[in-house]
Design an enzyme around this catalytic site. Sequence first.
Site, PDB file in Angstrom:
ATOM      1  N   TYR A   1       0.938  -1.288   0.043  1.00 56.28           N
ATOM      2  CA  TYR A   1       0.047  -0.070  -0.053  1.00 56.28           C
ATOM      3  C   TYR A   1       0.813   1.203   0.083  1.00 56.28           C
ATOM      4  O   TYR A   1       0.723   2.127  -0.962  1.00 56.28           O
ATOM      5  CB  TYR A   1      -0.924  -0.130   1.452  1.00 56.28           C
ATOM      6  CG  TYR A   1      -1.780   1.094   1.534  1.00 56.28           C
ATOM      7  CD1 TYR A   1      -2.898   1.224   0.939  1.00 56.28           C
ATOM      8  CD2 TYR A   1      -1.328   1.984   2.419  1.00 56.28           C
ATOM      9  CE1 TYR A   1      -3.766   2.512   1.115  1.00 56.28           C
ATOM     10  CE2 TYR A   1      -2.267   3.100   2.779  1.00 56.28           C
ATOM     11  CZ  TYR A   1      -3.413   3.244   2.199  1.00 56.28           C
ATOM     12  OH  TYR A   1      -4.328   4.510   2.522  1.00 56.28           O
TER      13      TYR A   1
ATOM     14  N   GLU B   1     -15.258   1.192   7.155  1.00 59.36           N
ATOM     15  CA  GLU B   1     -15.397  -0.124   7.638  1.00 59.36           C
ATOM     16  C   GLU B   1     -14.164  -0.873   7.250  1.00 59.36           C
ATOM     17  O   GLU B   1     -13.612  -1.726   8.274  1.00 59.36           O
ATOM     18  CB  GLU B   1     -16.630  -0.657   6.922  1.00 59.36           C
ATOM     19  CG  GLU B   1     -17.439  -1.725   7.739  1.00 59.36           C
ATOM     20  CD  GLU B   1     -18.436  -2.260   6.924  1.00 59.36           C
ATOM     21  OE1 GLU B   1     -19.394  -1.394   6.328  1.00 59.36           O
ATOM     22  OE2 GLU B   1     -18.445  -3.534   6.718  1.00 59.36           O
TER      23      GLU B   1
HETATM   24  P1  NDP Z   1     -12.901   1.614   1.291  1.00 62.74           P
HETATM   25  O1  NDP Z   1     -12.409   0.615   1.270  1.00 62.74           O
HETATM   26  O2  NDP Z   1     -14.166   2.073   1.958  1.00 62.74           O
HETATM   27  O3  NDP Z   1     -13.304   1.982  -0.268  1.00 62.74           O
HETATM   28  C1  NDP Z   1     -12.726   1.702  -1.274  1.00 62.74           C
HETATM   29  C2  NDP Z   1     -13.384   1.832  -2.540  1.00 62.74           C
HETATM   30  O4  NDP Z   1     -12.578   1.453  -3.619  1.00 62.74           O
HETATM   31  C3  NDP Z   1     -14.584   1.101  -2.565  1.00 62.74           C
HETATM   32  O5  NDP Z   1     -15.709   2.106  -3.285  1.00 62.74           O
HETATM   33  C4  NDP Z   1     -14.402  -0.050  -3.523  1.00 62.74           C
HETATM   34  O6  NDP Z   1     -15.290  -0.624  -4.046  1.00 62.74           O
HETATM   35  C5  NDP Z   1     -13.076   0.438  -4.473  1.00 62.74           C
HETATM   36  N1  NDP Z   1     -12.345  -0.584  -4.989  1.00 62.74           N
HETATM   37  C6  NDP Z   1     -11.849  -1.343  -4.498  1.00 62.74           C
HETATM   38  N2  NDP Z   1     -11.018  -1.912  -5.211  1.00 62.74           N
HETATM   39  C7  NDP Z   1     -11.357  -1.553  -6.544  1.00 62.74           C
HETATM   40  C8  NDP Z   1     -11.014  -2.064  -7.855  1.00 62.74           C
HETATM   41  N3  NDP Z   1     -10.095  -3.018  -8.010  1.00 62.74           N
HETATM   42  N4  NDP Z   1     -11.435  -1.197  -8.873  1.00 62.74           N
HETATM   43  C9  NDP Z   1     -12.230  -0.282  -8.798  1.00 62.74           C
HETATM   44  N5  NDP Z   1     -12.752   0.135  -7.521  1.00 62.74           N
HETATM   45  C10 NDP Z   1     -12.383  -0.562  -6.291  1.00 62.74           C
HETATM   46  O7  NDP Z   1     -11.658   2.929   1.329  1.00 62.74           O
HETATM   47  P2  NDP Z   1     -11.547   4.171   2.175  1.00 62.74           P
HETATM   48  O8  NDP Z   1     -12.677   5.056   1.881  1.00 62.74           O
HETATM   49  O9  NDP Z   1     -11.305   3.862   3.594  1.00 62.74           O
HETATM   50  O10 NDP Z   1     -10.507   4.886   1.373  1.00 62.74           O
HETATM   51  C11 NDP Z   1     -10.753   5.834   0.286  1.00 62.74           C
HETATM   52  C12 NDP Z   1      -9.235   6.553   0.122  1.00 62.74           C
HETATM   53  O11 NDP Z   1      -8.632   6.959   1.347  1.00 62.74           O
HETATM   54  C13 NDP Z   1      -8.177   5.419  -0.395  1.00 62.74           C
HETATM   55  O12 NDP Z   1      -7.477   6.089  -1.555  1.00 62.74           O
HETATM   56  C14 NDP Z   1      -7.307   5.280   1.036  1.00 62.74           C
HETATM   57  O13 NDP Z   1      -6.106   4.801   0.595  1.00 62.74           O
HETATM   58  C15 NDP Z   1      -7.531   6.504   1.516  1.00 62.74           C
HETATM   59  N6  NDP Z   1      -7.163   6.703   3.022  1.00 62.74           N
HETATM   60  C16 NDP Z   1      -8.151   5.998   3.877  1.00 62.74           C
HETATM   61  C17 NDP Z   1      -7.667   5.905   5.290  1.00 62.74           C
HETATM   62  C18 NDP Z   1      -8.504   5.248   6.060  1.00 62.74           C
HETATM   63  O14 NDP Z   1      -8.267   5.163   7.162  1.00 62.74           O
HETATM   64  N7  NDP Z   1      -9.894   4.860   5.724  1.00 62.74           N
HETATM   65  C19 NDP Z   1      -6.370   6.211   5.700  1.00 62.74           C
HETATM   66  C20 NDP Z   1      -5.714   6.990   4.659  1.00 62.74           C
HETATM   67  C21 NDP Z   1      -5.744   7.059   3.371  1.00 62.74           C
HETATM   68  P3  NDP Z   1     -15.409  -1.958  -4.553  1.00 62.74           P
HETATM   69  O15 NDP Z   1     -15.247  -2.896  -3.598  1.00 62.74           O
HETATM   70  O16 NDP Z   1     -17.101  -2.272  -5.155  1.00 62.74           O
HETATM   71  O17 NDP Z   1     -14.746  -1.980  -5.820  1.00 62.74           O
END
Ligand code: NDP
Length: 286
Positions: A177, A215
């Site tokens: 990551y 989540e």
């Molecule tokens: P989530 O896991 O809640 O959401 C991730 C999203 O990406 C989902 O909509 C998922 O949908 C989609 N996704 C996953 N794999 C794929 C794929 N192969 N192709 C297309 N879409 C995909 O993540 P967060 O909301 O927690 O994080 C959002 C952003 O914030 C990210 O970039 C993360 O790195 C960043 N971030 C988050 C932190 C945290 O603590 N939550 C901390 C620091 C940064 P689906 O599975 O339906 O494809």
Amino acid sequence: ILVLFVGLILAFCFYSGNEDFKPEMLKGKRVIVTGASTGIGEQMAYHLARMGSHILITARTEAKLQKVVAQCLELGAASASYISGSMEDMAFAQSVVRKAEELWGSLDMLILNHVSPSNFSYFNGDIAHMQKVLNINFLSYVTMTVAALPMLKDSGGSIIVVSSFAGKVAFPLTAYYSATKFALDGFFSSLRQEFVMQNSNVSITLCVLGLIDTETAMKAVSGVVQSSAAPKEECALEIIKGGALRQREIYYEYLSTKIPLLIRDWAPNLLDYIIQMHYNVEKLKD
Ligand code: NDP
């Protein structure tokens, strides 16, 4: 004197914050949000809907996207559509931008937020997995940017790149990551400078986020990292504000992400030690 100096810098950073943001800035704007079926991306879609934007969301899970679109329309979006598919496939990444072009013929904001699911675990040398995570978390961001640039140049638009504190400071158990998030900083910070040198009117905002209570994140860190998580709704709003104000970077939450960066370059061993103190590796899942 040092304390005064640091105080002045912090005061300046807070002062140049989000004072001038107005939700009307997003009214009628055409915005793509990736990774918007859950988490921070879903919350960004809802904020944009309340602000009256045209929204195109994407992720893999169609059923979830349909629900988010319905909710966006209820909240007041000017329009809301989705396209489902995996960002592992660069042709799909391009097709998302093409869909925006078909829908609106223009684009004001590209919010790159999706992320490959990942567990906290020791690096296990799986190069195929590294390639896959690079494709999803990095290469698809670049691909969408290239595809969207002509429209963004026409509109004087914005690119918002959702990164992480783990893209500024290396943490253990997140090698796959972290590598992709550092890559985003390198690529987009270079591109931002080129835009300035070429008098391009497209802004790039890099978002450096601490732990957020989505989540997926809560499940991944559960028991292993002892740290409090900030609310995803507020985080989503801060990202949109930063993009609308065309800020270079946003840090959320500010102090917990910005202060360690002051230590990073001057006392890296101390920072490593502090980070490791927050880990409880006995709780690692197999
Ligand atoms: P989530 O896991 O809640 O959401 C991730 C999203 O990406 C989902 O909509 C998922 O949908 C989609 N996704 C996953 N794999 C794929 C794929 N192969 N192709 C297309 N879409 C995909 O993540 P967060 O909301 O927690 O994080 C959002 C952003 O914030 C990210 O970039 C993360 O790195 C960043 N971030 C988050 C932190 C945290 O603590 N939550 C901390 C620091 C940064 P689906 O599975 O339906 O494809």
